[in-house]
Every structure is written in structure tokens, then in C-alpha cells.
Design a protein around this motif. Structure first.
Motif, PDB file in Angstrom:
ATOM      1  N   ALA A 240      16.717   4.452 -17.331  1.00  0.00           N
ATOM      2  CA  ALA A 240      17.621   5.469 -16.782  1.00  0.00           C
ATOM      3  C   ALA A 240      17.330   6.821 -17.408  1.00  0.00           C
ATOM      4  O   ALA A 240      16.868   6.920 -18.549  1.00  0.00           O
ATOM      5  CB  ALA A 240      19.072   5.080 -17.035  1.00  0.00           C
ATOM      6  N   ASP A 241      17.602   7.888 -16.660  1.00  0.00           N
ATOM      7  CA  ASP A 241      17.460   9.232 -17.180  1.00  0.00           C
ATOM      8  C   ASP A 241      18.462  10.142 -16.494  1.00  0.00           C
ATOM      9  O   ASP A 241      19.329   9.674 -15.742  1.00  0.00           O
ATOM     10  CB  ASP A 241      16.028   9.744 -17.009  1.00  0.00           C
ATOM     11  CG  ASP A 241      15.676  10.097 -15.563  1.00  0.00           C
ATOM     12  OD1 ASP A 241      16.384   9.646 -14.626  1.00  0.00           O
ATOM     13  OD2 ASP A 241      14.698  10.834 -15.359  1.00  0.00           O
ATOM     14  N   TYR A 242      18.362  11.434 -16.741  1.00  0.00           N
ATOM     15  CA  TYR A 242      19.295  12.395 -16.159  1.00  0.00           C
ATOM     16  C   TYR A 242      19.388  12.233 -14.648  1.00  0.00           C
ATOM     17  O   TYR A 242      20.492  12.185 -14.077  1.00  0.00           O
ATOM     18  CB  TYR A 242      18.843  13.812 -16.514  1.00  0.00           C
ATOM     19  CG  TYR A 242      19.679  14.903 -15.867  1.00  0.00           C
ATOM     20  CD1 TYR A 242      20.861  15.339 -16.464  1.00  0.00           C
ATOM     21  CD2 TYR A 242      19.296  15.484 -14.661  1.00  0.00           C
ATOM     22  CE1 TYR A 242      21.636  16.331 -15.878  1.00  0.00           C
ATOM     23  CE2 TYR A 242      20.067  16.474 -14.069  1.00  0.00           C
ATOM     24  CZ  TYR A 242      21.234  16.892 -14.671  1.00  0.00           C
ATOM     25  OH  TYR A 242      22.003  17.865 -14.069  1.00  0.00           O
ATOM     26  N   PHE A 243      18.263  12.141 -13.977  1.00  0.00           N
ATOM     27  CA  PHE A 243      18.261  12.110 -12.513  1.00  0.00           C
ATOM     28  C   PHE A 243      18.849  10.816 -11.961  1.00  0.00           C
ATOM     29  O   PHE A 243      19.628  10.837 -11.008  1.00  0.00           O
ATOM     30  CB  PHE A 243      16.841  12.331 -11.987  1.00  0.00           C
ATOM     31  CG  PHE A 243      16.356  13.731 -12.192  1.00  0.00           C
ATOM     32  CD1 PHE A 243      16.708  14.745 -11.310  1.00  0.00           C
ATOM     33  CD2 PHE A 243      15.567  14.046 -13.281  1.00  0.00           C
ATOM     34  CE1 PHE A 243      16.282  16.048 -11.503  1.00  0.00           C
ATOM     35  CE2 PHE A 243      15.131  15.351 -13.489  1.00  0.00           C
ATOM     36  CZ  PHE A 243      15.482  16.354 -12.604  1.00  0.00           C
ATOM     37  N   SER A 244      18.507   9.686 -12.552  1.00  0.00           N
ATOM     38  CA  SER A 244      19.027   8.416 -12.027  1.00  0.00           C
ATOM     39  C   SER A 244      20.532   8.317 -12.245  1.00  0.00           C
ATOM     40  O   SER A 244      21.265   7.836 -11.371  1.00  0.00           O
ATOM     41  CB  SER A 244      18.309   7.230 -12.674  1.00  0.00           C
ATOM     42  OG  SER A 244      18.587   7.144 -14.059  1.00  0.00           O
ATOM     43  N   VAL A 245      21.020   8.801 -13.396  1.00  0.00           N
ATOM     44  CA  VAL A 245      22.458   8.744 -13.663  1.00  0.00           C
ATOM     45  C   VAL A 245      23.210   9.718 -12.760  1.00  0.00           C
ATOM     46  O   VAL A 245      24.270   9.392 -12.211  1.00  0.00           O
ATOM     47  CB  VAL A 245      22.758   9.017 -15.141  1.00  0.00           C
ATOM     48  CG1 VAL A 245      24.265   9.117 -15.380  1.00  0.00           C
ATOM     49  CG2 VAL A 245      22.167   7.919 -16.016  1.00  0.00           C
ATOM     50  N   MET A 246      22.678  10.900 -12.563  1.00  0.00           N
ATOM     51  CA  MET A 246      23.333  11.868 -11.679  1.00  0.00           C
ATOM     52  C   MET A 246      23.393  11.348 -10.244  1.00  0.00           C
ATOM     53  O   MET A 246      24.391  11.567  -9.529  1.00  0.00           O
ATOM     54  CB  MET A 246      22.613  13.205 -11.734  1.00  0.00           C
ATOM     55  CG  MET A 246      22.854  14.003 -13.003  1.00  0.00           C
ATOM     56  SD  MET A 246      24.555  14.636 -13.161  1.00  0.00           S
ATOM     57  CE  MET A 246      24.545  15.968 -11.947  1.00  0.00           C
ATOM     58  N   ARG A 247      22.354  10.657  -9.802  1.00  0.00           N
ATOM     59  CA  ARG A 247      22.375  10.106  -8.433  1.00  0.00           C
ATOM     60  C   ARG A 247      23.330   8.922  -8.339  1.00  0.00           C
ATOM     61  O   ARG A 247      23.975   8.723  -7.299  1.00  0.00           O
ATOM     62  CB  ARG A 247      20.962   9.742  -7.995  1.00  0.00           C
ATOM     63  CG  ARG A 247      20.105  10.972  -7.717  1.00  0.00           C
ATOM     64  CD  ARG A 247      18.782  10.668  -7.036  1.00  0.00           C
ATOM     65  NE  ARG A 247      18.197  11.894  -6.525  1.00  0.00           N
ATOM     66  CZ  ARG A 247      17.243  12.604  -7.145  1.00  0.00           C
ATOM     67  NH1 ARG A 247      16.750  12.170  -8.308  1.00  0.00           N
ATOM     68  NH2 ARG A 247      16.789  13.717  -6.604  1.00  0.00           N
ATOM     69  N   GLN A 248      23.452   8.132  -9.409  1.00  0.00           N
ATOM     70  CA  GLN A 248      24.444   7.072  -9.409  1.00  0.00           C
ATOM     71  C   GLN A 248      25.851   7.651  -9.378  1.00  0.00           C
ATOM     72  O   GLN A 248      26.737   7.152  -8.666  1.00  0.00           O
ATOM     73  CB  GLN A 248      24.277   6.186 -10.649  1.00  0.00           C
ATOM     74  CG  GLN A 248      25.269   5.024 -10.731  1.00  0.00           C
ATOM     75  CD  GLN A 248      25.212   4.129  -9.520  1.00  0.00           C
ATOM     76  OE1 GLN A 248      24.152   3.585  -9.193  1.00  0.00           O
ATOM     77  NE2 GLN A 248      26.337   3.937  -8.835  1.00  0.00           N
ATOM     78  N   ASN A 249      26.077   8.733 -10.120  1.00  0.00           N
ATOM     79  CA  ASN A 249      27.369   9.418 -10.063  1.00  0.00           C
ATOM     80  C   ASN A 249      27.677   9.891  -8.647  1.00  0.00           C
ATOM     81  O   ASN A 249      28.811   9.779  -8.171  1.00  0.00           O
ATOM     82  CB  ASN A 249      27.371  10.627 -11.005  1.00  0.00           C
ATOM     83  CG  ASN A 249      27.607  10.260 -12.460  1.00  0.00           C
ATOM     84  OD1 ASN A 249      28.019   9.150 -12.783  1.00  0.00           O
ATOM     85  ND2 ASN A 249      27.344  11.204 -13.344  1.00  0.00           N
ATOM     86  N   LEU A 250      26.674  10.433  -7.972  1.00  0.00           N
ATOM     87  CA  LEU A 250      26.879  10.934  -6.610  1.00  0.00           C
ATOM     88  C   LEU A 250      27.258   9.798  -5.668  1.00  0.00           C
ATOM     89  O   LEU A 250      28.187   9.942  -4.852  1.00  0.00           O
ATOM     90  CB  LEU A 250      25.620  11.641  -6.117  1.00  0.00           C
ATOM     91  CG  LEU A 250      25.674  12.210  -4.702  1.00  0.00           C
ATOM     92  CD1 LEU A 250      26.827  13.195  -4.544  1.00  0.00           C
ATOM     93  CD2 LEU A 250      24.341  12.856  -4.340  1.00  0.00           C
ATOM     94  N   ALA A 251      26.577   8.670  -5.784  1.00  0.00           N
ATOM     95  CA  ALA A 251      26.905   7.519  -4.933  1.00  0.00           C
ATOM     96  C   ALA A 251      28.326   7.030  -5.216  1.00  0.00           C
ATOM     97  O   ALA A 251      29.073   6.672  -4.289  1.00  0.00           O
ATOM     98  CB  ALA A 251      25.897   6.399  -5.170  1.00  0.00           C
ATOM     99  N   THR A 252      28.710   7.022  -6.483  1.00  0.00           N
ATOM    100  CA  THR A 252      30.060   6.577  -6.859  1.00  0.00           C
ATOM    101  C   THR A 252      31.118   7.532  -6.321  1.00  0.00           C
ATOM    102  O   THR A 252      32.163   7.096  -5.805  1.00  0.00           O
ATOM    103  CB  THR A 252      30.161   6.482  -8.396  1.00  0.00           C
ATOM    104  OG1 THR A 252      29.178   5.556  -8.873  1.00  0.00           O
ATOM    105  CG2 THR A 252      31.531   6.008  -8.822  1.00  0.00           C
ATOM    106  N   LEU A 253      30.865   8.827  -6.430  1.00  0.00           N
ATOM    107  CA  LEU A 253      31.809   9.816  -5.902  1.00  0.00           C
ATOM    108  C   LEU A 253      31.952   9.701  -4.396  1.00  0.00           C
ATOM    109  O   LEU A 253      33.063   9.762  -3.848  1.00  0.00           O
ATOM    110  CB  LEU A 253      31.342  11.226  -6.273  1.00  0.00           C
ATOM    111  CG  LEU A 253      31.545  11.647  -7.727  1.00  0.00           C
ATOM    112  CD1 LEU A 253      30.773  12.934  -8.020  1.00  0.00           C
ATOM    113  CD2 LEU A 253      33.037  11.842  -8.029  1.00  0.00           C
ATOM    114  N   LYS A 254      30.837   9.540  -3.708  1.00  0.00           N
ATOM    115  CA  LYS A 254      30.884   9.430  -2.244  1.00  0.00           C
ATOM    116  C   LYS A 254      31.735   8.243  -1.817  1.00  0.00           C
ATOM    117  O   LYS A 254      32.605   8.364  -0.943  1.00  0.00           O
ATOM    118  CB  LYS A 254      29.474   9.287  -1.690  1.00  0.00           C
ATOM    119  CG  LYS A 254      29.424   9.127  -0.175  1.00  0.00           C
ATOM    120  CD  LYS A 254      27.991   8.943   0.307  1.00  0.00           C
ATOM    121  CE  LYS A 254      27.953   8.738   1.812  1.00  0.00           C
ATOM    122  NZ  LYS A 254      26.561   8.530   2.308  1.00  0.00           N
TER     123      LYS A 254
END
Length: 318
Positions: free
Chosen positions: A299-313
Motif C-alpha cells: 500500500a502507498d499514498y495512492f492506493s490508500v487515497m483511492r480506497q478512501n474514495l471508494a469508501t466515501l462513494k
């Protein structure tokens, strides 16, 4: 948090003398991107906590050895450096920290450092500070502090990478073009991430997110979300009964179905509120640190930020 101006500080001041000539063990969180490059020719870089570490690795690539001070799985707000950490910084080329009030120990530590060649990078320098009342358009934090979590806005993450790039180029001008190329690559990637957030979140009618820790002001400000924190900027504090009642009433009134918590902090309060309103809990990661499992998975900044986006959506479509 304890103030380093104490008996510990006195000990730290004399420690370099006591340890002169001794070998210092390597830090636990270390990245070397190019194993074939002689270690002595690489920049020795220390970072305060995970986002700074990740950004430094991305920009420095094969020309740096990056050591992260805060261990994996440790919540960084109340962490303090050890005596060994101070000695390691004496021998470093560059020290990178976020600033904006995130690492309250930094100035005390820098005041003890005798290495006048150490380049220090306050990565958030020049980024507008976000007051509590500005975070997400509806935050009700009490305390008058500023939100230090600037990296949760991808365009501010870019500015932090730029500060790091400039420091690497200053310390190692021979590889300036290399650092610049790495930086330009991530400028493109961060712009893509920013657009993904805009495209995903802007059409959603629901903009309210209830979070355990008021860490998402920059993210909310960037994408038009409304952060309702159960507690403030201190990740491990707990709300009083009146605050709990306010949050429960707000969640009922606005039909909120998800309460967010963080992996590095106990979910107890979020779970109590979720149970009271018949909601579920989900992780929203402020990227203050990764656990061992996430590190092992790459995991890194980009993968965690995209997981956050999916969770928010998913939460805001509920």
C-alpha cells in the motif's frame, strides 16, 4: 504530549558525546530503492511519519536511503523520538517533516542538533493553513487549532513533494534532473487522483461525513464535503456525553448511515454512535501511518487515497 525540554532533553544534549565512535543501528522503517548503488553515495534521509516517508521514497528513488521515525502501526500525534533517533539525525543529510502543528516535538529536537549541514524540510511550508471552522464548510471543532493533514488534498501533496524535490536537488545537484523527472511523474499522478475525487464526489447529493477524528478538513474543503467530527484534532481524545448526544441527533436528522473511524485509533466511540442510530462503521484512513499488513501488501499514498474514495462513494450513496 511531553515537552522535550526536561531531563530527557538534558540527556539528549550529552548523548552524542557519550556515543562518539559507537555504531548506530539502522532504523526499522528504511527504504533503499537501488540495491546496486553504493550506500555511502546515497543521501541519508529521515522523515517524521508515513506520508513524508512515502513522498521522499517516490521523489528520491534510487538515490536516497529513507528512514521513517514513527514505527508502522503507531499513531503519530503523541509519538516522541528516542535518544537513538536524535543521534541518527546528527548523521543525516536531510530531515523531512510535515509541520503545520503535526509534529510538536520537532523544534525542540532541532534545537539540540549540532549537525549544521543537516537540511530540514518543512513540507507544508507555503500551504494555506485551514482553521477548524473552515474545514469542510461545517466543522464544529472547539479549540481554535489548525488542521495539519494537508496531504489529504492531492494538490497540496504535490506541493509537499515539490519541497522535498528541491531539498534533494540542493543536497545532491548531480542528480537534480533525476529528482525533477520523478517529481513530474507524480505531478501527473496526483492530478489524475484529484480529478477522480472531483468526478466521483461532485455528483453526490449527500455531502455529510461523521468522523471519529477531525483529520479530513483539507479533503473536505477540496471536494465540497461537510466533516462532522466526533472529537477534534487529537486522535485519542474522547467526547463528553453532550457531544455524543449532538452527533447522534445530527445523524438521525440527516439519515447518516455510516460512521467513520481510523485503523490506528480505537473504534469504540464510532461503534457506540453507529449502534445508537442503526448505522455501520467504516475505515476512512487519514494516512498518518500504515500497519504491517498494509506495508506487506504494498500500500502507498495512492492506493490508500483511492480506497478512501471508494469508501466515501459507497457511504454517501447509501
Amino acid at each position: 504530549m511531553k515537552n522535550l525540554k526536561s531531563p530527557l532533553l538534558a540527556f539528549i544534549l550529552v548523548l552524542p558525546v557519550l556515543l562518539a565512535g559507537c555504531q548506530v543501528p539502522p532504523a526499522a522503517n528504511t527504504a533503499v530503492s537501488d540495491k546496486n548503488t553504493a550506500a555511502e553515495s546515497l543521501l541519508s534521509v529521515y522523515t517524521s511519519f508515513y506520508p513524508m516517508y512515502d513522498f521522499a521514497v517516490k521523489i528520491g528513488g534510487g538515490q536516497v536511503i529513507v528512514n521513517n521515525l514513527v514505527p508502522a502501526g503507531t499513531e503519530p500525534h503523541d509519538w516522541e523520538p528516542t535518544a537513538t533517533d536524535i543521534v541518527n539525525l546528527e548523521n543525516a543529510d536531510i530531515f523531512i517533516y510535515n509541520g503545520a502543528g503535526m509534529e510538536n516535538w520537532v523544534q525542540d529536537v532541532l534545537d539540540t542538533i549540532e549537525n549544521k549541514d543537516l537540511i530540514t524540510v518543512e513540507a507544508s511550508q507555503g500551504i494555506p493553513l485551514l482553521a477548524d471552522s473552515e474545514a469542510g464548510g461545517g466543522t464544529t471543532e472547539r479549540g481554535g487549532l489548525y488542521d495539519p493533514h494537508v496531504w489529504l488534498n492531492p494538490l497540496y501533496a504535490q506541493k509537499e513533494m515539490e519541497q522535498i524535490k528541491q531539498a534533494f536537488s540542493l543536497a545532491d545537484p548531480e542528480h537534480q534532473a533525476y529528482y525533477e523527472a520523478n517529481y513530474e511523474h507524480y505531478v501527473t499522478e496526483l492530478a489524475k487522483l484529484d480529478q477522480e475525487y472531483k468526478d466521483t464526489l461532485s455528483p453526490l447529493a449527500n455531502k455529510d461525513i461523521i468522523v471519529a477524528h477531525q483529520a479530513f478538513g483539507y479533503l473536505c474543503s477540496a471536494y465540497g464535503l461537510n466533516q462532522i467530527p466526533i472529537e477534534g484534532l487529537s486522535a485519542d481524545s474522547e467526547p463528553d456525553p453532550a457531544r455524543m448526544a449532538d452527533i447522534i441527533n445530527y445523524a438521525h436528522e440527516h439519515q447518516i448511515k455510516v460512521i467513520f473511524f481510523e485503523e490506528l485509533v480505537s473504534p469504540k466511540v464510532a461503534e457506540i454512535i453507529a449502534a445508537a442510530i442503526g448505522a455501520k462503521t467504516e475505515v476512512l484512513n487519514p494516512l498518518e501511518g500504515l500497519n504491517d499488513e498494509q506495508k506487506a501488501a504494498g500500500a502507498d499514498y495512492f492506493s490508500v487515497m483511492r480506497q478512501n474514495l471508494a469508501t466515501l462513494k459507497e457511504a454517501l450513496q447509501t
